[in-house]
Design a protein around this motif. Structure first.
Motif, PDB file in Angstrom:
ATOM      1  N   UNK A  96       0.845  -1.184   0.000  1.00  0.00           N
ATOM      2  CA  UNK A  96       0.000   0.000   0.000  1.00  0.00           C
ATOM      3  C   UNK A  96       0.883   1.237   0.000  1.00  0.00           C
ATOM      4  N   UNK A  97       0.580   2.182  -0.865  1.00  0.00           N
ATOM      5  CA  UNK A  97       1.390   3.408  -0.859  1.00  0.00           C
ATOM      6  C   UNK A  97       1.142   4.209   0.410  1.00  0.00           C
ATOM      7  N   UNK A  98       2.079   5.077   0.707  1.00  0.00           N
ATOM      8  CA  UNK A  98       1.984   5.905   1.904  1.00  0.00           C
ATOM      9  C   UNK A  98       0.755   6.813   1.798  1.00  0.00           C
ATOM     10  N   UNK A  99       0.032   6.936   2.899  1.00  0.00           N
ATOM     11  CA  UNK A  99      -1.167   7.762   2.926  1.00  0.00           C
ATOM     12  C   UNK A  99      -0.759   9.173   3.323  1.00  0.00           C
ATOM     13  N   UNK A 100      -1.152  10.138   2.525  1.00  0.00           N
ATOM     14  CA  UNK A 100      -0.852  11.536   2.808  1.00  0.00           C
ATOM     15  C   UNK A 100      -2.171  12.264   2.997  1.00  0.00           C
ATOM     16  N   UNK A 101      -2.292  12.924   4.137  1.00  0.00           N
ATOM     17  CA  UNK A 101      -3.502  13.677   4.443  1.00  0.00           C
ATOM     18  C   UNK A 101      -3.172  15.153   4.395  1.00  0.00           C
ATOM     19  N   UNK A 102      -3.921  15.855   3.585  1.00  0.00           N
ATOM     20  CA  UNK A 102      -3.719  17.305   3.498  1.00  0.00           C
ATOM     21  C   UNK A 102      -4.623  17.980   4.525  1.00  0.00           C
ATOM     22  N   UNK A 103      -4.029  18.899   5.297  1.00  0.00           N
ATOM     23  CA  UNK A 103      -4.818  19.623   6.282  1.00  0.00           C
ATOM     24  C   UNK A 103      -5.298  20.931   5.687  1.00  0.00           C
TER      25      UNK A 103
END
Length: 106
Positions: A96-103
């Motif tokens: 699974x690719x890294x999860x990036x959450x934009x704030x």
């Protein structure tokens, strides 16, 4: 009436209109798709395997019976899928690719 002449006499506006209409009809016939001939569909074609008489067109009642049987089969298959989902499905993620959450910035 004056106009261009042909072997038969004068060429009138009526002759031009008839010729133009004929050209339009011919053009429409040439531009139509070549599949305009009647092709039997699955519901209207001869059905050797399902026809009770062994040949010919299937009656409307027989078509309805076939549709009802197919709907029942689909319903059973859907119920099996729902039962399997209700029991739970084991899913293992192996990559699974890294999860990036934009704030959000206010």
């Amino acid at each position: 009436m004056s106009g261009a002449t042909n072997n038969r006499g004068t060429f009138s506006l009526r002759d031009a209109a008839i010729g133009g209409a004929a050209a339009l009809v011919m053009g429409a016939m040439l531009l139509q798709p070549t599949t305009t001939t009647a092709q039997p569909t699955r519901t209207t074609s001869v059905r050797d395997d399902d026809s009770p008489s062994g040949g010919g067109l299937v009656s409307a009642a027989d078509q309805r019976k076939l549709m009802i049987a197919e709907l029942r089969s689909m319903s059973r298959r859907l119920e099996k899928l729902e039962a399997r989902i209700d029991k739970g499905i084991d899913v293992r993620v192996t990559d699974m690719p890294e999860v990036r959450v934009q704030q959000k910035s206010d």
